[in-house]
Design a protein around this motif. Structure first.
Motif, PDB file in Angstrom:
ATOM      1  N   UNK A 102       0.831  -1.205   0.000  1.00  0.00           N
ATOM      2  CA  UNK A 102       0.000   0.000   0.000  1.00  0.00           C
ATOM      3  C   UNK A 102       0.867   1.256   0.000  1.00  0.00           C
ATOM      4  N   UNK A 103       1.804   1.319   0.926  1.00  0.00           N
ATOM      5  CA  UNK A 103       2.571   2.548   1.137  1.00  0.00           C
ATOM      6  C   UNK A 103       3.533   2.823  -0.019  1.00  0.00           C
ATOM      7  N   UNK A 104       4.155   1.798  -0.574  1.00  0.00           N
ATOM      8  CA  UNK A 104       5.153   2.024  -1.625  1.00  0.00           C
ATOM      9  C   UNK A 104       4.571   2.753  -2.830  1.00  0.00           C
ATOM     10  N   UNK A 105       3.497   2.256  -3.454  1.00  0.00           N
ATOM     11  CA  UNK A 105       2.967   3.006  -4.602  1.00  0.00           C
ATOM     12  C   UNK A 105       2.326   4.332  -4.223  1.00  0.00           C
ATOM     13  N   UNK A 106       1.682   4.397  -3.056  1.00  0.00           N
ATOM     14  CA  UNK A 106       1.071   5.659  -2.650  1.00  0.00           C
ATOM     15  C   UNK A 106       2.122   6.735  -2.406  1.00  0.00           C
ATOM     16  N   UNK A 107       3.234   6.358  -1.804  1.00  0.00           N
ATOM     17  CA  UNK A 107       4.265   7.356  -1.502  1.00  0.00           C
ATOM     18  C   UNK A 107       4.938   7.886  -2.766  1.00  0.00           C
ATOM     19  N   UNK A 108       4.870   7.124  -3.841  1.00  0.00           N
ATOM     20  CA  UNK A 108       5.404   7.596  -5.124  1.00  0.00           C
ATOM     21  C   UNK A 108       4.410   8.486  -5.854  1.00  0.00           C
ATOM     22  N   UNK A 109       3.126   8.182  -5.692  1.00  0.00           N
ATOM     23  CA  UNK A 109       2.102   8.915  -6.434  1.00  0.00           C
ATOM     24  C   UNK A 109       1.641  10.177  -5.727  1.00  0.00           C
ATOM     25  N   UNK A 157      10.460   4.137   9.467  1.00  0.00           N
ATOM     26  CA  UNK A 157      11.494   4.327   8.443  1.00  0.00           C
ATOM     27  C   UNK A 157      10.974   5.188   7.291  1.00  0.00           C
ATOM     28  N   UNK A 158       9.772   4.877   6.792  1.00  0.00           N
ATOM     29  CA  UNK A 158       9.211   5.637   5.675  1.00  0.00           C
ATOM     30  C   UNK A 158       8.840   7.056   6.117  1.00  0.00           C
ATOM     31  N   UNK A 159       8.401   7.214   7.358  1.00  0.00           N
ATOM     32  CA  UNK A 159       8.091   8.542   7.874  1.00  0.00           C
ATOM     33  C   UNK A 159       9.331   9.432   7.880  1.00  0.00           C
ATOM     34  N   UNK A 160      10.446   8.870   8.356  1.00  0.00           N
ATOM     35  CA  UNK A 160      11.696   9.634   8.384  1.00  0.00           C
ATOM     36  C   UNK A 160      12.172   9.961   6.971  1.00  0.00           C
ATOM     37  N   UNK A 161      11.951   9.037   6.053  1.00  0.00           N
ATOM     38  CA  UNK A 161      12.401   9.226   4.665  1.00  0.00           C
ATOM     39  C   UNK A 161      11.547  10.241   3.917  1.00  0.00           C
ATOM     40  N   UNK A 162      10.227  10.183   4.120  1.00  0.00           N
ATOM     41  CA  UNK A 162       9.306  10.961   3.289  1.00  0.00           C
ATOM     42  C   UNK A 162       8.661  12.142   4.014  1.00  0.00           C
ATOM     43  N   UNK A 163       8.773  12.174   5.342  1.00  0.00           N
ATOM     44  CA  UNK A 163       8.300  13.338   6.073  1.00  0.00           C
ATOM     45  C   UNK A 163       6.839  13.340   6.458  1.00  0.00           C
ATOM     46  N   UNK A 164       6.187  12.167   6.442  1.00  0.00           N
ATOM     47  CA  UNK A 164       4.790  12.144   6.902  1.00  0.00           C
ATOM     48  C   UNK A 164       4.731  11.748   8.383  1.00  0.00           C
ATOM     49  N   UNK A 165       3.619  12.080   9.044  1.00  0.00           N
ATOM     50  CA  UNK A 165       3.413  11.705  10.432  1.00  0.00           C
ATOM     51  C   UNK A 165       2.751  10.345  10.538  1.00  0.00           C
TER      52      UNK A 165
END
Length: 361
Positions: A102-109, A157-165
């Motif tokens: 879920x998170x991988x494609x959403x974080x790209x789009x 990990x993804x929060x630190x990388x992409x800046x979401x809460x």
């Protein structure tokens, strides 16, 4: 400001309630589950039928959702038999993979702002050993492998990388109207009482040992997820969730007997995970007699009869250690919603009757 949330596990116990909570708060909602969720709101929402274990389907479905700002991840994979799967490495791996899909494609789009995750009292090791009373969110992580930790570490990990809460909720026993799910005791009670009434047998408590528990109405969980999505002060935090009181299933039994208009019998331990599946033929007759939805017992129960045995204390020979959690943290943070557990149980049984899942007394 446009606010669009993806809610996974949307046909499940927490997912469908979360849809209602966000629709009531005037968000744009995209629900994700293999079957369309049954909700109370008449507001429009988008539904995507997606198998979260299929990475290609997830990429195709989520890869173009540039409008998404938030995610409420309420999906869960449980193996048949339920309880043994909680320590199964394959189940843990599958739950992590589903989240990644879920998170991988959403974080790209899209530009994600916030993700909510669900845990539970297993985060404190309640399924493995006695826990501190009350369990508090500030405690060190209980050192045992489980899906929660794998998912939490990934989101951190993804929060630190992409800046979401992110915010993680730990509900206790969840009460709601959903059928065909892993852990909802409400339809189990409704089916058992209906069978007792049809057979003319007493409505006996089916456990060996009753003990105090905590529960949480699914509406409270959905509203808490909305609260966190709107509240940056709740990001990066864990919150226990309960109705705000303790109860015991055994102490509810007399009022439930009155509610179903059945005779209250003495306690008679009964393994519902064995007994209920054997009543398919009788249930088919009940469905026809009362004009219910043409659903089998297995369609209604899902895996919930296994968790009901544990919750009712079937097979216990001594009083178990308490599994009480504190909800002081979320109340002090500003979310103060509470529910009367007895009224919750009756409310959701009424909904099952209104939906023609179980017969009206």
């Amino acid at each position: 400001m446009s606010r669009t949330i993806v809610i996974t596990g949307a046909s499940g116990l927490v997912g469908s309630a979360t849809i209602d909570s966000f629709l009531n708060a005037d968000w744009d909602v995209i629900s994700v589950s293999r079957r369309r969720p049954e909700v109370f709101s008449d507001k429009k929402f988008t539904h995507l039928s997606v198998d979260l274990q299929d990475p290609e389907a997830c990429n195709a479905s989520f890869g173009s959702l540039s409008q998404v700002t938030h995610v409420a991840y309420t999906a869960v994979y449980e193996k048949p038999g339920l309880i043994a799967g909680w320590t199964d490495p394959e189940q843990m791996s599958t739950n992590l993979t589903m989240l990644k899909n879920v998170i991988t494609p959403l974080s790209k789009a899209a530009t994600l702002q916030h993700v909510s995750l669900l845990q539970g009292t297993k985060a404190y090791g309640a399924h493995l050993h006695p826990i501190r009373v009350p369990a508090r969110e500030r405690e060190l992580r209980d050192d045992h492998p489980n899906s929660y930790w794998f998912q939490e570490d990934y989101i951190r990990e993804k929060s630190a990388e992409l800046g979401f809460g992110w915010t993680i909720f730990r509900p206790t026993i969840v009460l709601g109207p959903n059928v065909g799910v892993a852990m909802n005791t409400i339809p189990v009670i409704g089916i058992y009482a209906s069978l007792c009434r049809e057979l003319g047998r007493p409505f006996s408590y089916p456990g060996h040992i009753c003990y105090p528990r905590e529960a949480v109405d699914v509406r409270l969980i959905g509203d808490a997820i909305v609260w966190a999505a709107n509240n940056p002060n709740a990001w990066g935090e864990h919150y226990n969730l309960t109705n705000g009181e303790v109860f015991s299933w055994r102490d509810l039994w007399p009022t439930l007997a009155d509610y179903f208009k059945v005779d209250l019998g003495p306690d008679v331990p009964l393994r519902l995970s064995d007994y209920l599946p054997d009543q398919e033929d009788l249930w088919a007759k009940i469905v026809t007699k009362y004009g219910l939805r043409p659903m089998s017992l297995s369609d209604i129960l899902g895996q919930s009869h296994f968790s009901a045995d544990a919750r009712f204390g079937y097979g216990l020979t001594e009083l178990p250690s308490p599994t009480f959690v504190s909800t002081v943290k979320i109340k002090q943070a500003g979310f103060t919603q509470t529910y009367d557990t007895e009224q919750c149980v009756k409310h959701w049984l009424n909904v099952l009757m209104d939906r023609k899942i179980i017969p009206t007394p």
